[in-house]
Design a protein around this motif. Structure first.
Motif, short mmCIF file in Angstrom:
data_model
loop_
_atom_site.label_atom_id
_atom_site.label_comp_id
_atom_site.label_asym_id
_atom_site.label_seq_id
_atom_site.Cartn_x
_atom_site.Cartn_y
_atom_site.Cartn_z
N GLY A 338 0.90 -1.05 -0.07
CA GLY A 338 0.04 0.03 0.04
C GLY A 338 0.74 1.08 0.09
N ASP A 339 0.25 2.30 0.16
CA ASP A 339 0.86 3.52 0.38
C ASP A 339 1.61 3.86 1.65
N PRO A 340 2.92 4.20 1.60
CA PRO A 340 3.66 4.28 2.95
C PRO A 340 2.97 5.39 3.79
N LEU A 341 3.22 5.11 5.21
CA LEU A 341 2.66 6.01 6.30
C LEU A 341 3.79 6.51 6.85
N LYS A 342 3.54 7.33 7.93
CA LYS A 342 4.70 8.07 8.72
C LYS A 342 4.68 7.24 9.94
N GLY A 343 6.14 6.63 9.85
CA GLY A 343 6.28 5.83 11.07
C GLY A 343 6.55 6.49 12.44
N PRO A 344 6.80 5.84 13.44
CA PRO A 344 6.96 6.30 14.82
C PRO A 344 8.16 7.29 14.87
N ASP A 345 9.24 6.99 13.91
CA ASP A 345 10.33 8.16 13.87
C ASP A 345 10.03 9.26 13.00
N GLY A 346 8.80 9.38 12.50
CA GLY A 346 8.59 10.54 11.52
C GLY A 346 8.97 10.28 10.05
N GLN A 347 9.46 9.04 9.74
CA GLN A 347 9.89 8.68 8.39
C GLN A 347 8.73 7.91 7.71
N PRO A 348 8.72 8.00 6.54
CA PRO A 348 7.79 7.08 5.85
C PRO A 348 8.21 5.63 5.77
N LYS A 349 7.24 4.82 6.12
CA LYS A 349 7.17 3.26 6.40
C LYS A 349 6.34 2.48 5.47
N PRO A 350 6.92 1.34 4.99
CA PRO A 350 5.82 0.55 4.19
C PRO A 350 4.57 0.04 4.71
N LEU A 351 3.69 0.08 3.99
CA LEU A 351 2.15 -0.45 4.36
C LEU A 351 1.86 -1.60 3.60
N GLU A 352 1.76 -2.70 4.52
CA GLU A 352 1.23 -4.00 3.84
C GLU A 352 -0.15 -4.00 4.12
N LEU A 353 -0.89 -4.29 2.82
CA LEU A 353 -2.43 -4.66 2.80
C LEU A 353 -2.55 -6.07 2.71
N GLY A 354 -3.62 -6.52 3.64
CA GLY A 354 -3.94 -7.91 3.62
C GLY A 354 -5.44 -8.08 3.18
N ALA A 355 -5.75 -8.88 2.13
CA ALA A 355 -7.21 -9.12 1.83
C ALA A 355 -7.39 -10.75 2.42
N LEU A 356 -8.19 -10.82 3.55
CA LEU A 356 -8.50 -12.03 4.08
C LEU A 356 -9.96 -12.45 4.04
N PHE A 357 -10.22 -13.70 3.68
CA PHE A 357 -11.37 -14.37 3.77
C PHE A 357 -11.45 -15.46 4.30
#
Length: 371
Positions: A338-357
């Motif tokens: 997914g689109d990166p989000l701001k991490g705890p250190d203020g830097q962009p961090k990867p976003l892993e999306l999961g589709a579950l069924f």
């Protein structure tokens, strides 16, 4: 035959390259652990609700009467088109941040999806269409929402999801502009905090007033996975057939990231084949990693970590298939970036999306359905 053993003296007596290789091998063995994937649990207290014998007879009679009334007025059926889910980096970013919930959209055809889809509407809106209603019933189901590691049967704390809703289909579900329009009810206000496997979880008691095929969907809030230095967010769904209605089981609901079942996900007996398609923004996602994990309620041991779950990759049309060889609750999970989000250190961090069924597979002896 001499016995093989290791000792510090024997290890130090080996040549340096051999010592280095042996130490690396032993470290790999020590690091080999059971699969610890976190999965968002979304399961009803029972995988299906059957109608009493008397209710079945009344349902058949009402269906026959409705068909007789509707037959003269029916026009040629409209082709049902797949939805156009929300896309765009800005909107996806807002959804991941929890600023807006990702709700199923009313949409036009999506070229590559190649399947039917739905546009949810409120129950009142559906009634306004003048459709004949199925007879009312008085049933209820408890829905459990939690975070867990299925094979370990281990619970994890979970924040309240940012979206929880149910879609209901039946033979009278209207089609408008080529799109099925099931009833939709938002259930987030009915959620209460509970404990599951000694961890913070969520539950809701859902009243079922009419027969139908119910699709429960949630969108979890992104959470920080410190061990993997990334955020994770899950889009989850499951189905519940009530009083024998199965229309709508194969339809995607328009989630940003979802698994569309190509095998009916109920009425299965192990060993059972389950196939599906991974959709990202409404389009098939090729070469996507997909896993199947079973809730190991009986705490069976696995000979290797690879035996704890099944793994595959989607083909060019986003399809996959597994053979589920044991009874119980199974989770099918696909992942994508997914689109990166701001991490705890203020830097962009990867976003892993999961589709579950989530789906349930019966055993030959139809044992109690544990979760």
């Amino acid at each position: 035959m001499p016995r093989a053993f290791f000792s510090l003296h024997r290890l130090l007596s080996l040549p340096f390259p051999s010592r280095l290789f042996l130490l690396a091998f032993l470290c790999c063995l020590a690091a080999a652990r059971p699969a610890s994937a976190q999965m968002t649990l979304l399961v009803p207290s029972q995988p299906g609700i059957e109608a009493p014998a008397k209710a079945k007879e009344e349902q058949k009679k009402n269906t026959a009467e409705q068909n007789a009334v509707q037959a003269p007025a029916k026009a040629a059926p409209e082709a049902v088109q797949p939805p156009k889910p929300q896309d765009g980096a800005g909107k996806a970013k807002q959804q991941a941040d929890g600023q807006i919930p990702a709700t199923p959209d009313a949409a036009k055809a999506v070229e590559a999806a190649g399947r039917n889809a739905t546009v949810p509407v409120s129950a009142d809106a559906a009634n306004d269409e003048g459709e004949l209603q199925t007879p009312p019933i008085s049933e209820e189901v408890d829905v459990l929402i939690s975070m867990m590691r299925p094979f370990r049967h281990e619970g994890l704390p979970m924040d309240m999801p940012q979206l929880f809703a149910v879609l209901r289909y039946d033979d009278n579900t209207p089609v408008k502009d080529g799109v099925l329009q099931p009833e939709r009810h938002d259930l987030l206000g009915d959620v209460e905090e509970i404990r599951y496997l000694d961890q913070k979880a969520w539950g809701a008691n859902v009243a079922l007033s009419r027969p139908g095929l119910y699709q429960f969907i949630i969108e979890a809030r992104p959470w920080w996975d410190a061990a993997r230095d990334r955020f994770v967010q899950h889009y989850v769904k499951t189905t519940l057939p009530v009083y024998g209605v199965e229309r709508g089981w194969e339809l995607p609901v328009g989630q940003r990231f979802e698994i569309q079942p190509l095998t009916r996900a109920f009425g299965l007996t192990a060993p059972a084949l389950f196939s599906g398609r991974v959709l990202f923004n409404g389009k098939p996602l090729d070469n996507a990693p997909v896993r199947m994990a079973r809730i190991n309620t009986d705490k069976q041991n696995a000979p290797t970590p690879w035996h704890e779950e099944l793994a595959a990759r989607t083909d060019g049309e986003g399809r996959f298939a597994f053979v589920l060889n044991q009874p119980g609750w199974w989770c099918c999970a696909a992942t994508a970036a997914g689109d990166p989000l701001k991490g705890p250190d203020g830097q962009p961090k990867p976003l892993e999306l999961g589709a579950l069924f989530w789906l349930y597979v019966d055993g030959a002896t139809a044992e109690a359905r544990k979760r």
